[in-house]
Design a protein around this motif. Structure first.
Motif, PDB file in Angstrom:
ATOM      1  N   LEU A 205       0.809  -1.219   0.000  1.00 18.65           N
ATOM      2  CA  LEU A 205       0.000   0.000   0.000  1.00 18.65           C
ATOM      3  C   LEU A 205       0.842   1.269   0.000  1.00 18.65           C
ATOM      4  CD1 LEU A 205      -2.763  -1.046   2.569  1.00 18.65           C
ATOM      5  CD2 LEU A 205      -2.832  -1.159   0.081  1.00 18.65           C
ATOM      6  N   THR A 206       2.157   1.108  -0.035  1.00 16.33           N
ATOM      7  CA  THR A 206       3.031   2.274  -0.088  1.00 16.33           C
ATOM      8  C   THR A 206       3.317   2.633  -1.537  1.00 16.33           C
ATOM      9  OG1 THR A 206       5.076   0.985  -0.099  1.00 16.33           O
ATOM     10  CG2 THR A 206       4.104   1.481   2.054  1.00 16.33           C
ATOM     11  N   ASN A 207       3.968   3.763  -1.746  1.00 13.15           N
ATOM     12  CA  ASN A 207       4.251   4.230  -3.102  1.00 13.15           C
ATOM     13  C   ASN A 207       5.155   3.287  -3.876  1.00 13.15           C
ATOM     14  OD1 ASN A 207       2.679   6.486  -2.916  1.00 13.15           O
ATOM     15  ND2 ASN A 207       4.351   7.874  -2.384  1.00 13.15           N
ATOM     16  N   SER A 208       5.940   2.490  -3.178  1.00 16.37           N
ATOM     17  CA  SER A 208       6.865   1.595  -3.867  1.00 16.37           C
ATOM     18  C   SER A 208       6.282   0.201  -4.065  1.00 16.37           C
ATOM     19  CB  SER A 208       8.169   1.470  -3.066  1.00 16.37           C
ATOM     20  OG  SER A 208       7.905   0.976  -1.759  1.00 16.37           O
ATOM     21  N   GLY A 209       5.090  -0.057  -3.556  1.00 22.24           N
ATOM     22  CA  GLY A 209       4.525  -1.395  -3.631  1.00 22.24           C
ATOM     23  C   GLY A 209       3.639  -1.594  -4.855  1.00 22.24           C
ATOM     24  N   VAL A 210       3.299  -2.848  -5.110  1.00 19.46           N
ATOM     25  CA  VAL A 210       2.391  -3.222  -6.185  1.00 19.46           C
ATOM     26  C   VAL A 210       1.062  -3.580  -5.540  1.00 19.46           C
ATOM     27  CG1 VAL A 210       1.980  -4.777  -8.114  1.00 19.46           C
ATOM     28  CG2 VAL A 210       4.323  -4.144  -7.505  1.00 19.46           C
ATOM     29  N   PRO A 211      -0.024  -2.882  -5.846  1.00 19.23           N
ATOM     30  CA  PRO A 211      -1.303  -3.145  -5.167  1.00 19.23           C
ATOM     31  C   PRO A 211      -1.788  -4.566  -5.412  1.00 19.23           C
ATOM     32  CG  PRO A 211      -1.611  -1.689  -7.066  1.00 19.23           C
ATOM     33  CD  PRO A 211      -0.140  -1.819  -6.863  1.00 19.23           C
ATOM     34  N   VAL A 212      -2.624  -5.050  -4.483  1.00 16.37           N
ATOM     35  CA  VAL A 212      -3.033  -6.452  -4.487  1.00 16.37           C
ATOM     36  C   VAL A 212      -4.537  -6.571  -4.258  1.00 16.37           C
ATOM     37  CG1 VAL A 212      -0.804  -7.252  -3.618  1.00 16.37           C
ATOM     38  CG2 VAL A 212      -2.626  -6.676  -1.995  1.00 16.37           C
ATOM     39  N   THR A 213      -5.052  -7.759  -4.559  1.00 15.46           N
ATOM     40  CA  THR A 213      -6.365  -8.175  -4.090  1.00 15.46           C
ATOM     41  C   THR A 213      -6.158  -9.297  -3.079  1.00 15.46           C
ATOM     42  OG1 THR A 213      -6.582  -9.724  -5.934  1.00 15.46           O
ATOM     43  CG2 THR A 213      -7.569  -7.546  -6.205  1.00 15.46           C
ATOM     44  N   ILE A 214      -7.167  -9.512  -2.246  1.00 16.67           N
ATOM     45  CA  ILE A 214      -7.110 -10.549  -1.217  1.00 16.67           C
ATOM     46  C   ILE A 214      -8.225 -11.556  -1.487  1.00 16.67           C
ATOM     47  CG2 ILE A 214      -7.544 -11.028   1.235  1.00 16.67           C
ATOM     48  CD1 ILE A 214      -6.084  -8.484   1.929  1.00 16.67           C
ATOM     49  N   GLY A 215      -7.877 -12.846  -1.389  1.00 16.01           N
ATOM     50  CA  GLY A 215      -8.870 -13.905  -1.461  1.00 16.01           C
ATOM     51  C   GLY A 215      -9.116 -14.473  -0.075  1.00 16.01           C
ATOM     52  N   LEU A 216     -10.386 -14.640   0.271  1.00 17.59           N
ATOM     53  CA  LEU A 216     -10.784 -15.220   1.551  1.00 17.59           C
ATOM     54  C   LEU A 216     -11.592 -16.484   1.270  1.00 17.59           C
ATOM     55  CD1 LEU A 216     -12.007 -11.915   3.235  1.00 17.59           C
ATOM     56  CD2 LEU A 216      -9.854 -13.102   3.723  1.00 17.59           C
ATOM     57  N   TYR A 217     -11.396 -17.523   2.103  1.00 15.92           N
ATOM     58  CA  TYR A 217     -12.036 -18.805   1.855  1.00 15.92           C
ATOM     59  C   TYR A 217     -12.618 -19.353   3.148  1.00 15.92           C
ATOM     60  CZ  TYR A 217      -8.991 -18.182  -2.119  1.00 15.92           C
ATOM     61  OH  TYR A 217      -8.344 -17.645  -3.201  1.00 15.92           O
ATOM     62  N   ALA A 218     -13.832 -19.874   3.047  1.00 16.03           N
ATOM     63  CA  ALA A 218     -14.481 -20.474   4.205  1.00 16.03           C
ATOM     64  C   ALA A 218     -15.510 -21.489   3.728  1.00 16.03           C
ATOM     65  CB  ALA A 218     -15.165 -19.405   5.064  1.00 16.03           C
ATOM     66  N   ASN A 219     -15.443 -22.676   4.311  1.00 14.55           N
ATOM     67  CA  ASN A 219     -16.435 -23.710   4.043  1.00 14.55           C
ATOM     68  C   ASN A 219     -16.597 -24.005   2.554  1.00 14.55           C
ATOM     69  OD1 ASN A 219     -18.273 -25.631   4.919  1.00 14.55           O
ATOM     70  ND2 ASN A 219     -20.014 -24.238   4.703  1.00 14.55           N
ATOM     71  N   GLY A 220     -15.487 -24.012   1.839  1.00 18.91           N
ATOM     72  CA  GLY A 220     -15.520 -24.410   0.448  1.00 18.91           C
ATOM     73  C   GLY A 220     -15.888 -23.345  -0.551  1.00 18.91           C
ATOM     74  N   VAL A 221     -15.982 -22.110  -0.123  1.00 21.25           N
ATOM     75  CA  VAL A 221     -16.328 -21.029  -1.040  1.00 21.25           C
ATOM     76  C   VAL A 221     -15.325 -19.892  -0.890  1.00 21.25           C
ATOM     77  CG1 VAL A 221     -18.774 -21.567  -1.273  1.00 21.25           C
ATOM     78  CG2 VAL A 221     -18.012 -20.222   0.667  1.00 21.25           C
ATOM     79  N   GLY A 222     -15.308 -18.990  -1.869  1.00 22.22           N
ATOM     80  CA  GLY A 222     -14.290 -17.949  -1.882  1.00 22.22           C
ATOM     81  C   GLY A 222     -14.859 -16.585  -2.203  1.00 22.22           C
ATOM     82  N   HIS A 223     -14.135 -15.567  -1.776  1.00 22.34           N
ATOM     83  CA  HIS A 223     -14.561 -14.181  -1.989  1.00 22.34           C
ATOM     84  C   HIS A 223     -13.322 -13.327  -2.217  1.00 22.34           C
ATOM     85  CE1 HIS A 223     -17.142 -10.744  -1.962  1.00 22.34           C
ATOM     86  NE2 HIS A 223     -16.762 -10.288  -0.786  1.00 22.34           N
ATOM     87  N   ALA A 224     -13.459 -12.289  -3.037  1.00 20.77           N
ATOM     88  CA  ALA A 224     -12.342 -11.388  -3.339  1.00 20.77           C
ATOM     89  C   ALA A 224     -12.660  -9.986  -2.857  1.00 20.77           C
ATOM     90  CB  ALA A 224     -12.063 -11.375  -4.838  1.00 20.77           C
ATOM     91  N   VAL A 225     -11.684  -9.340  -2.256  1.00 18.05           N
ATOM     92  CA  VAL A 225     -11.802  -7.955  -1.799  1.00 18.05           C
ATOM     93  C   VAL A 225     -10.532  -7.209  -2.164  1.00 18.05           C
ATOM     94  CG1 VAL A 225     -13.390  -8.482   0.098  1.00 18.05           C
ATOM     95  CG2 VAL A 225     -10.917  -8.564   0.503  1.00 18.05           C
ATOM     96  N   THR A 226     -10.597  -5.889  -2.116  1.00 19.19           N
ATOM     97  CA  THR A 226      -9.461  -5.031  -2.449  1.00 19.19           C
ATOM     98  C   THR A 226      -9.010  -4.277  -1.200  1.00 19.19           C
ATOM     99  OG1 THR A 226     -10.303  -4.727  -4.690  1.00 19.19           O
ATOM    100  CG2 THR A 226      -8.631  -3.161  -3.919  1.00 19.19           C
ATOM    101  N   PRO A 227      -7.815  -4.555  -0.661  1.00 17.80           N
ATOM    102  CA  PRO A 227      -7.355  -3.823   0.523  1.00 17.80           C
ATOM    103  C   PRO A 227      -6.886  -2.426   0.163  1.00 17.80           C
ATOM    104  CG  PRO A 227      -5.643  -5.326  -0.224  1.00 17.80           C
ATOM    105  CD  PRO A 227      -6.835  -5.566  -1.111  1.00 17.80           C
ATOM    106  N   TYR A 228      -7.193  -1.463   1.027  1.00 12.07           N
ATOM    107  CA  TYR A 228      -6.744  -0.097   0.763  1.00 12.07           C
ATOM    108  C   TYR A 228      -6.069   0.566   1.960  1.00 12.07           C
ATOM    109  CZ  TYR A 228     -11.210   1.287   2.972  1.00 12.07           C
ATOM    110  OH  TYR A 228     -12.266   1.453   3.830  1.00 12.07           O
ATOM    111  N   ALA A 229      -6.133  -0.037   3.152  1.00 10.34           N
ATOM    112  CA  ALA A 229      -5.443   0.546   4.308  1.00 10.34           C
ATOM    113  C   ALA A 229      -5.233  -0.526   5.358  1.00 10.34           C
ATOM    114  CB  ALA A 229      -6.240   1.712   4.903  1.00 10.34           C
ATOM    115  N   VAL A 230      -4.179  -0.343   6.166  1.00  7.55           N
ATOM    116  CA  VAL A 230      -3.900  -1.224   7.302  1.00  7.55           C
ATOM    117  C   VAL A 230      -3.840  -0.372   8.549  1.00  7.55           C
ATOM    118  CG1 VAL A 230      -2.196  -2.732   8.410  1.00  7.55           C
ATOM    119  CG2 VAL A 230      -2.660  -2.969   5.965  1.00  7.55           C
ATOM    120  N   GLU A 231      -4.498  -0.853   9.583  1.00  2.00           N
ATOM    121  CA  GLU A 231      -4.498  -0.168  10.878  1.00  2.00           C
ATOM    122  C   GLU A 231      -3.940  -1.118  11.927  1.00  2.00           C
ATOM    123  OE1 GLU A 231      -7.813   1.475  14.080  1.00  2.00           O
ATOM    124  OE2 GLU A 231      -8.369   1.150  11.980  1.00  2.00           O
TER     125      GLU A 231
END
Length: 583
Positions: A205-231
């Motif tokens: 998430l910094t200027n030198s990084g390459v942005p990413v997506t995150i995959g989450l998995y539970a009970n055999g299914v999956g979901h995609a989200v886009t992270p934009y900040a860390v606290e």
């Protein structure tokens, strides 16, 4: 981070506030998807109930309410996320134009010039993607929003109106998760300590990084989200703020207990800060370090190497798509599980769970042994077994079962029950067997260019055909009769789609769905919580499963754009041309 914070209603978590602090335009453009489809039009998938832990006592149930972000990309769900919610894709097609956009005409079309006849192995890959689209397209939406933000595209993603051209771009980005390099990057990021995951996302998430997506998995299914900040709450707790395609315009988050190696995500909870525990409703997902992965935007940069030929090094590759929850792929002799409704990536032989967002699930698995496989399902399902350039696909109309044996240059399906159709795909042609298929169907590699397809157990229903040389598509009726089927041809203009620089709303789509869509399960059974949006979503419909006798796609009304799309915005008085992605 300095500046005011915007507190979420009803809880203690506060989204990072203050100035938007976007990264520089040069940096944004560095990681745009370019030739594939960025947009100015502008990670097998439902997202259901979670892996439950006995407690999540380390996390206060009402949220943490940190004072600011330690890393902030500058993206926000509004205006940088799409303004409409994820839903089962209404246009479940993935056709020649989509394939050429990703891989170019040479890897897709059988001949170098003239009308495009899609190679059988490419058509099989496209049909697998098309079936998975019934499970929603959160992956495509998460990638698109991040890509447009990184490129500085205008108008803002929240101002885009859902349209055929926009849906086309989303489904192409959705399909990138089937690519070997995207699967491999997800695999390499799973299983490491959650502290390392948070460190990685924070650096991205910094200027030198390459942005990413995150995959989450539970009970055999999956979901995609886009992270934009860390606290960082404290040394052992963190919050990753995300754009969630299921909840447009809202600040959502993943809670991380770094000491306990557990995460919590309010997947279907309208108020993400409401008190929850692992014993609470299934609208909250729980997982550990093996149930989360990170994929960089750079892994999806075009052009791509086509994945149709020689994939898997000769090992049987399975793609299972179903809306049911009672199914399994097991070893016939040992009963060892290869894939099942609760499998997540890395479990058993599962390499990927396609991230979609709703109840139809697609899993990709790789069989590593020589043991025959037993497939059983209590609901409609599609199972494709592929070895190199050849595949047998079983289309279960409801409850059914089959045995699959893949060894050396042979694939055999036998002991079929239920209303099941079979499709054999190999260089040289496609053979479709009408349901119900009861006798065995086998494919044998006679040579690099010759495949023999055999079927039936009795004298009145058996037969053999050789696929070699010129393309032939065939249909086998329930009586064993063989019929020649017209091979679909796409107009020559489809070859140059990836070179287009402007686009209208018209898509290069044939009127017949036979050659471009896959019969998918007729009902939408959501495994676990059903997202509250969209309320108007309708259940997918099915197409006839009897093989057609002719298929003739018409010429398109206009060319389709892949790299640049003129957006339709909510303000219809103005439109802004997108950044040209080039190729």
């Amino acid at each position: 981070m300095a500046g005011a914070t915007d507190e979420l209603a009803g809880g203690g978590h506060r989204a990072p506030g203050g100035p938007r602090n976007r990264v520089t335009t040069a940096r944004r453009r560095r990681w745009r998807l370019g030739a594939l489809m960025l947009a100015g039009c502008l990670v097998a998938t439902g997202c259901g109930g979670g892996d439950q832990f006995a407690s999540f006592a380390a996390l206060p149930p009402s949220g943490w309410g940190g004072d600011g972000a330690t890393a902030d990309l500058g993206l926000r769900p509004a205006p940088d996320g799409l303004g409409f919610p994820n839903s089962p894709n209404p246009d479940r097609t993935f056709d020649a134009g989509d394939l050429i956009a990703m891989f170019g005409p040479d890897g897709v079309c059988e001949t170098p010039t003239g009308p495009c006849v899609v190679r059988p192995e490419a058509q099989q890959w496209a049909d697998t993607v098309a079936a998975a689209l019934a499970g929603g397209v959160c992956e495509g939406m998460a990638v698109l929003s991040l890509d447009r933000f990184s490129a500085g595209a205008t108008p803002a993603s929240a101002d885009l109106v859902e349209s055929p051209s926009l849906n086309r771009t989303i489904r192409r980005l959705f399909a990138t998760q089937f690519l070997p390099q995207v699967i491999a990057e997800g695999e390499s990021s799973r299983g490491r300590p959650l502290r390392s995951v948070v460190d990685d996302v924070e650096a991205r998430l910094t200027n030198s990084g390459v942005p990413v997506t995150i995959g989450l998995y539970a009970n055999g299914v999956g979901h995609a989200v886009t992270p934009y900040a860390v606290e960082r709450v404290d040394a052992d707790r963190a919050v990753v703020w995300v754009y969630d395609p299921n909840w447009p315009g809202q600040d959502r988050f993943i809670e991380m207990d770094l000491a306990a190696q557990r995460w919590r995500f309010p997947y279907g909870e309208a108020d993400p800060t409401a008190p929850q525990s692992a014993d609470g409703p299934a609208t909250v997902w729980f997982g550990d370090a093996t149930d989360i992965d990170v994929v960089a935007l750079s892994a999806r940069e075009a052009p791509f190497v086509e994945p149709f030929t020689g994939a898997g090094g000769g090992r049987p590759q399975l793609a299972v798509t179903t809306s049911g929850r009672n199914w399994s792929v097991t070893g016939q002799r040992t009963g060892a599980l290869v894939a099942g409704p609760a499998s997540t990536p890395g479990d058993d032989a599962v390499r990927a769970v396609i991230r979609g967002g709703f109840g139809t699930t697609t899993m990709l698995a790789e069989a590593t042994g020589d043991e025959p496989l037993r497939i059983s399902t209590e609901a409609a399902a599609r199972v494709a077994v592929t070895v190199g350039r050849r595949s047998l696909t079983l289309d279960f109309g409801g409850a059914g079962a089959a045995t699959v044996q893949a060894d050396g240059g042979r694939i055999v399906v036998d002991q079929l029950t239920g209303d099941t159709a079979v499709t054999a795909t190999a260089p040289g042609g496609i053979v479709r067997f009408a349901s119900p298929v009861t006798g065995p169907v086998s494919m044998r590699v006679a040579s690099d260019t010759v495949t023999e397809v055999d079927w039936g157990a009795g004298a009145n229903t058996s037969g053999t055909v050789r696929l070699e040389g010129d393309r032939r598509d065939l249909a086998v009726g329930t009586d064993g009769a063989l019929t020649t089927v017209a091979t679909p041809q796409w107009p020559e203009s489809v070859r140059s789609e990836q070179l287009a620089t402007t686009s209208e709303e018209a898509a290069t789509t044939p009127t017949s769905t036979t050659s471009t869509t896959t019969t998918v399960p007729p009902t939408r059974v959501v495994p676990g919580p059903t997202p509250p949006v969209p309320t108007t979503a309708t259940a997918p419909t099915t197409t006839p499963r009897e093989p057609p006798t002719t298929t003739t796609p018409p010429s398109p009304s206009s060319s389709t754009t892949l790299s640049t799309i003129t957006p339709t915005t909510k303000d219809t008085t103005t439109t802004t041309k997108a950044v040209n992605g080039g190729r």
